[in-house]
Design an enzyme around this catalytic site. Structure first.
Site, PDB file in Angstrom:
ATOM      1  N   ASN A 118      92.381  22.972  47.957  1.00 28.42           N
ATOM      2  CA  ASN A 118      93.378  23.594  47.083  1.00 28.42           C
ATOM      3  C   ASN A 118      94.623  24.040  47.858  1.00 28.42           C
ATOM      4  O   ASN A 118      95.740  23.803  47.408  1.00 28.42           O
ATOM      5  CB  ASN A 118      92.764  24.782  46.342  1.00 28.42           C
ATOM      6  CG  ASN A 118      91.643  24.341  45.403  1.00 28.42           C
ATOM      7  OD1 ASN A 118      91.438  23.145  45.216  1.00 28.42           O
ATOM      8  ND2 ASN A 118      90.928  25.289  44.814  1.00 28.42           N
ATOM      9  N   SER A 285     122.446 -14.724  31.667  1.00 28.10           N
ATOM     10  CA  SER A 285     121.540 -14.939  30.545  1.00 28.10           C
ATOM     11  C   SER A 285     120.881 -16.294  30.711  1.00 28.10           C
ATOM     12  O   SER A 285     121.514 -17.252  31.167  1.00 28.10           O
ATOM     13  CB  SER A 285     122.332 -14.898  29.230  1.00 28.10           C
ATOM     14  OG  SER A 285     121.672 -15.664  28.241  1.00 28.10           O
ATOM     15  N   GLU A 298     122.132  -0.805  32.958  1.00 29.07           N
ATOM     16  CA  GLU A 298     121.275  -0.541  31.799  1.00 29.07           C
ATOM     17  C   GLU A 298     119.916   0.007  32.241  1.00 29.07           C
ATOM     18  O   GLU A 298     119.358   0.908  31.617  1.00 29.07           O
ATOM     19  CB  GLU A 298     121.083  -1.818  30.976  1.00 29.07           C
ATOM     20  CG  GLU A 298     122.347  -2.214  30.222  1.00 29.07           C
ATOM     21  CD  GLU A 298     122.303  -3.644  29.674  1.00 29.07           C
ATOM     22  OE1 GLU A 298     123.168  -3.983  28.877  1.00 29.07           O
ATOM     23  OE2 GLU A 298     121.409  -4.423  30.057  1.00 29.07           O
TER      24      GLU A 298
HETATM   25  N1  ARG Z   1      92.810  15.713  44.580  1.00 24.14           N
HETATM   26  C1  ARG Z   1      92.898  17.088  44.235  1.00 24.14           C
HETATM   27  C2  ARG Z   1      94.249  17.370  43.602  1.00 24.14           C
HETATM   28  O1  ARG Z   1      95.120  16.612  43.830  1.00 24.14           O
HETATM   29  C3  ARG Z   1      92.761  17.935  45.437  1.00 24.14           C
HETATM   30  C4  ARG Z   1      92.273  19.298  45.163  1.00 24.14           C
HETATM   31  C5  ARG Z   1      90.887  19.240  44.656  1.00 24.14           C
HETATM   32  N2  ARG Z   1      90.308  20.532  44.598  1.00 24.14           N
HETATM   33  C6  ARG Z   1      89.187  20.753  43.889  1.00 24.14           C
HETATM   34  N3  ARG Z   1      88.769  21.936  43.901  1.00 24.14           N
HETATM   35  N4  ARG Z   1      88.555  19.802  43.255  1.00 24.14           N
HETATM   36  O2  ARG Z   1      94.449  18.331  42.907  1.00 24.14           O
END
Ligand code: ARG
Length: 468
Positions: A118, A285, A298
């Protein structure tokens, strides 16, 4: 990883699991097919983390050395395109950790000490956004310099300025190019400001609540180029505001490019004939041999839809999330990566088109709708002669209508005819009405007079020369 660590699931987190993950679930939850774009940032983060672990004696110098060597090999494998990405290892973080274990063995089992994916992914994403912001800052500076060159080269060329897509008042081409430059300068500032705002390292937030281990958050932050650390882990692991900020900056940039693309699509038509875009940026074209189509512009306009979509998609992901990390956040990446790739491509190609296209002097001269663009100047001259502006506006309105009925240009009016409308026109007035005079006389800061445009260009050059 050994059976002891991973259990029958074979996962880094598999200790408490009694069977392996369903194959469809693996495919559904994997992110390595796209988050491999973070490999460089992930390794940079791991290197700093491991160096810190060794400084605080959670790793021996020997273990650190082995890990750093393994990371170097992994880097090389990825660059050479031979790294074995495996979706059963879910994401880039675990792919690298598993490979490290294959390469260096036991020390690899310590790399994740005092770290969670995380805070790891929060770091990688920040580093990624910082890198992309700096890249956009440099690209947009280059773009603005291209516009400055065009502005100087065309400083005396007059074009009709528009409001409501109706000819309004004459401006110089220099003024016109610098209007687009101003927008891009604001875009550049948004990216550079975001880079400055991202000055706090998330590493050490752990899964959400830090760690009991005696790590040195500030040291690792400094090593990664941050000046401090984030203030609350619960917030840190769920904060994706900076992703939305990046998307927002990208939306505005795309909107600017899209509007301009539309303008030049019109300007390059036979009907307008204001700009000649080189053949190398046009397409033909397959059926109509005479066609020369502005497909590139475009597509720049069209890709704006994708960028706006990513912004909305990302905000929607975040709107229902309780604190803190939720797996929904994994969905941030494709919005971010695709946006970053799209705006980079669009800017890279548009700056070349902007710099290498040529304004068509004849087409522009042909376009002036008589000299009714000078009507505002006439009204202002009456003001100088003491006529209240509203009255002057009405007088000139009647003159314009008169000329329109007679299909004559304003400049063909004689002194006597002008005096029929107002006694306040000086003698020989009509002859002094030229678009060049009109531009030159609008000589206040921010105005179109060539000297004012040059003045503003100098300010901008100074700004661009500053180290961001
Ligand atoms: N691949 C996960 C993401 O991009 C990484 C973090 C995953 N953490 C977890 N607690 N499953 O968010």
């Amino acid at each position: 990883m050994s059976e002891k660590d991973a259990g029958p699931s074979g996962k880094l987190w598999g200790g408490r699991f009694s069977e392996s993950t369903d194959r469809e679930v693996e495919r559904f939850t994997q992110s390595v097919s796209f988050d491999r774009a973070l490999w460089e940032q992930d390794i940079r983060g791991s290197r700093a983390h491991v160096a810190m672990l060794s400084r605080v004696n959670l790793l021996s110098t020997e273990e650190e050395r082995k890990i750093q060597e393994g990371l170097t090999r992994i880097e090389q494998e990825i660059r050479d395109g031979v790294f074995p990405f495996r979706d059963e290892y879910e994401d880039i973080h675990m792919n690298i950790e598993m490979r490290l274990f294959e390469l260096v063995g036991t020390p690899a089992r310590k790399i994740h000490t005092a770290r969670s994916r995380n805070d790891q992914v929060a770091l990688d994403l920040r580093l990624y956004v910082i890198d992309r912001c700096r890249e956009m800052g440099a690209l947009l500076a280059e773009f603005v310099r291209v516009l400055i060159a065009q502005a100087r080269q065309n400083r005396d060329l007059i074009l009709p300025g528009y409001t409501h897509l109706q000819q309004a008042q004459p401006v110089s081409a220099g003024y016109y190019f610098m209007a687009h430059a101003e927008r891009l300068l604001r875009d550049r500032k948004r990216f550079l400001d975001l880079d400055k705002n991202l000055d706090r390292s998330p590493l050490g937030a752990g899964a959400l609540a830090g760690t009991t281990l005696p790590i040195d958050r500030l040291g690792v932050a400094r090593e990664l180029g941050f000046s401090g650390v984030t203030g609350n882990g619960l917030d840190t692991v769920s904060d994706r505001d900076f992703v939305v900020d990046f998307l927002h900056a990208s939306v505005l940039l795309s909107v600017h490019l899209s509007g301009w693309a539309e303008e030049w699509i019109l300007w390059s038509t036979r009907e307008f004939g204001f700009v000649r875009i080189p053949d190398r940026y046009m397409t033909g074209s397959s059926m109509m041999p005479q066609k020369r189509n502005p497909d590139v512009l475009e597509l720049i306009r069209g890709k704006t839809g994708r960028v706006v979509g990513h912004y909305v998609g990302m905000a929607t992901i975040l709107k229902g999330l309780p604190l803190s990390y939720n797996r929904d956040l994994q969905e941030d990446k494709e919005h971010l990566f695709d946006t970053a790739d799209t705006v980079r491509q669009s800017v890279t190609i548009f700056l070349r088109i902007a710099g290498e296209s040529v304004l068509d002097r004849e087409g522009l001269a042909r376009s002036f709708s008589g000299d009714a663009l000078l009507a505002t100047d006439m009204a202002e001259d009456l003001v100088l002669a003491g006529v209240p502006f509203r009255e002057a506006h009405a007088i000139v309105g009647r003159i314009v209508a008169h000329c329109e009925r007679q299909a004559r240009p304003l400049a063909s009016l004689t002194d006597d005819e002008l005096r029929d409308f107002s006694p306040d026109f000086p003698s020989g007035y009509a002859a002094s009405l030229t678009v060049e005079n009109s531009v030159r006389r609008r000589n206040l800061p921010g105005g179109p007079a060539p000297d004012r445009v040059e003045e503003r260009i100098r300010e901008i050059e100074k700004e661009l020369d500053k180290k961001p």
